[in-house]
Motif scaffolding. Structure first.
Motif, mmCIF file in Angstrom:
data_model
loop_
_atom_site.group_PDB
_atom_site.id
_atom_site.type_symbol
_atom_site.label_atom_id
_atom_site.label_comp_id
_atom_site.label_asym_id
_atom_site.label_seq_id
_atom_site.Cartn_x
_atom_site.Cartn_y
_atom_site.Cartn_z
ATOM 1 N N ILE A 86 0.875 -1.173 0.000
ATOM 2 C CA ILE A 86 0.000 0.000 0.000
ATOM 3 C C ILE A 86 0.914 1.224 0.000
ATOM 4 O O ILE A 86 1.715 1.407 0.918
ATOM 5 C CB ILE A 86 -0.923 0.003 1.229
ATOM 6 C CG1 ILE A 86 -1.831 -1.229 1.165
ATOM 7 C CG2 ILE A 86 -1.740 1.280 1.293
ATOM 8 C CD1 ILE A 86 -2.545 -1.551 2.443
ATOM 9 N N THR A 87 0.807 2.019 -1.047
ATOM 10 C CA THR A 87 1.713 3.160 -1.196
ATOM 11 C C THR A 87 1.512 4.146 -0.055
ATOM 12 O O THR A 87 0.384 4.507 0.267
ATOM 13 C CB THR A 87 1.443 3.882 -2.542
ATOM 14 O OG1 THR A 87 1.333 2.899 -3.553
ATOM 15 C CG2 THR A 87 2.569 4.841 -2.880
ATOM 16 N N SER A 88 2.607 4.567 0.575
ATOM 17 C CA SER A 88 2.491 5.591 1.609
ATOM 18 C C SER A 88 3.253 6.828 1.147
ATOM 19 O O SER A 88 4.471 6.814 1.041
ATOM 20 C CB SER A 88 3.035 5.077 2.945
ATOM 21 O OG SER A 88 4.330 4.566 2.759
ATOM 22 N N LEU A 89 2.489 7.863 0.824
ATOM 23 C CA LEU A 89 3.062 9.108 0.313
ATOM 24 C C LEU A 89 2.492 10.276 1.105
ATOM 25 O O LEU A 89 1.496 10.130 1.808
ATOM 26 C CB LEU A 89 2.697 9.279 -1.164
ATOM 27 C CG LEU A 89 3.237 8.220 -2.143
ATOM 28 C CD1 LEU A 89 2.496 8.289 -3.468
ATOM 29 C CD2 LEU A 89 4.737 8.391 -2.364
ATOM 30 N N PHE A 90 3.123 11.440 0.968
ATOM 31 C CA PHE A 90 2.584 12.647 1.606
ATOM 32 C C PHE A 90 1.510 13.228 0.693
ATOM 33 O O PHE A 90 1.804 13.921 -0.275
ATOM 34 C CB PHE A 90 3.697 13.666 1.836
ATOM 35 C CG PHE A 90 4.770 13.178 2.757
ATOM 36 C CD1 PHE A 90 4.501 12.907 4.093
ATOM 37 C CD2 PHE A 90 6.070 12.981 2.292
ATOM 38 C CE1 PHE A 90 5.495 12.447 4.946
ATOM 39 C CE2 PHE A 90 7.073 12.529 3.142
ATOM 40 C CZ PHE A 90 6.779 12.257 4.473
ATOM 41 N N ASP A 91 0.237 12.953 1.044
ATOM 42 C CA ASP A 91 -0.884 13.313 0.166
ATOM 43 C C ASP A 91 -1.039 14.818 -0.066
ATOM 44 O O ASP A 91 -1.520 15.235 -1.106
ATOM 45 C CB ASP A 91 -2.195 12.776 0.771
ATOM 46 C CG ASP A 91 -2.420 11.325 0.366
ATOM 47 O OD1 ASP A 91 -1.635 10.820 -0.451
ATOM 48 O OD2 ASP A 91 -3.383 10.713 0.873
#
Ligand SMILES: Nc1ncnc2c1ncn2[C@@H]1O[C@H](COP(=O)(O)OP(=O)(O)OP(=O)(O)O)[C@@H](O)[C@H]1O
Ligand SMILES: [Mg+2]
Length: 258
Positions: A86-91
């Motif tokens: 599950i991609t974890s990025l700064f939205d």
């Protein structure tokens, strides 16, 4: 000597052997597929290699060095980088900021330089921006560099996750389901990225993936796992025709033909 040697890796969660006496190698320059039905232990193998879980037993050697059980940041420093299922990025940041942050994590900036916004700090920021844009250009992501991360289509988010992992300048990249959930066009673009990473940057990869068409298209070699154990190893053609692999997927009711 192989680049990565995983030897008799075992990981128990309570009474469950998620990974069970599992061994495999990754060679320089190759794209290795790691396949298996849901719950087979693929992500747990990645977690043990990259230091998120210490294995119950077994060893991981990277470039001949025993790296078993080292903390994730130490493994990353040795040159193993990964993406997540599950991609974890700064939205709430522009896409490129995610890549710049990954560059920052590798450099110990002095708090004083940061606080007083010195010319050295500004120069470093400009360099990171340039490097991040170069990486995004290479991955065909330059057009979305300044767009808000949270609003990006799934395919671009997954591509950006790869860019973040590459910012650590890895010598081995572990990709957990890089094309799962993508539409056919997004899959094609991501496949091209994966080939480019190997061909132009020379970074070998281990690819965990359920999309068999993509696995067969990009992998040089495939290892199949079920119930934490290796059930087959071979070329894409050998794996496609392997009875144990077909049975493992039939048993799990997953679509092996996708
Ligand atoms: N942190 C954890 N605590 C307890 N059990 C876990 C943990 N992580 C994984 N497991 C269990 O270990 C087994 C292997 O899980 P894992 O996530 O490695 O499978 P996977 O092959 O990646 O599956 P998928 O294709 O669905 O992602 C599963 O039975 C899972 O429920
Ligand atoms: Mg998984």
């Amino acid at each position: 000597m192989a680049l990565l040697e995983v030897r008799n890796l075992t990981k128990h969660f309570g009474g469950l052997a998620a990974v069970d006496d599992f061994s495999f190698d990754v060679r320089e320059g190759e794209i290795l597929g790691l396949i298996g039905p849901n719950g087979a232990g693929k992500t747990t193998v990645f977690n043990c290699i990259s230091g998120y879980f210490p294995p119950t037993s077994g060893k991981v050697f990277f470039k001949g060095e025993d790296v078993t059980g080292l903390a994730p940041h130490k493994i990353a420093k040795k040159g193993i980088s990964r993406t997540f299922q599950i991609t974890s990025l700064f939205d709430y940041f522009p896409a490129v900021a995610n890549v710049i942050t990954a560059f920052h994590l590798q450099v110990k900036a002095s708090v004083l330089h940061t606080f007083f916004n010195t010319s050295r700090y500004r120069q470093q920021e400009a360099e990171f921006m340039e490097k991040a844009m170069e990486l995004m250009r290479m991955l065909g992501l330059e057009e979305i560099a300044l767009e808000n991360t949270g609003g990006l289509p799934h395919g671009h988010k997954r591509g950006l996750g790869v860019a973040v992992a590459l910012a650590c300048q890895p010598k081995l990249l572990l990709l957990d389901e890089p094309v799962t959930g993508m539409n056919p066009e997004e899959v094609r673009v991501q496949q091209d990225r994966i080939r480019k990473i190997r061909d132009e940057l020379g970074v070998p990869m281990v690819l965990v993936e359920h999309n068999m068409r993509a696995v067969m298209a990009v992998c040089d070699r495939i290892v199949a796992v079920n119930f934490g154990k290796q059930i087959a190893e071979g070329s894409p053609e050998e794996i496609r025709d392997n009875r144990d692999v077909i049975e493992a997927y039939l048993g799990s009711q997953e679509d092996y033909a996708t």
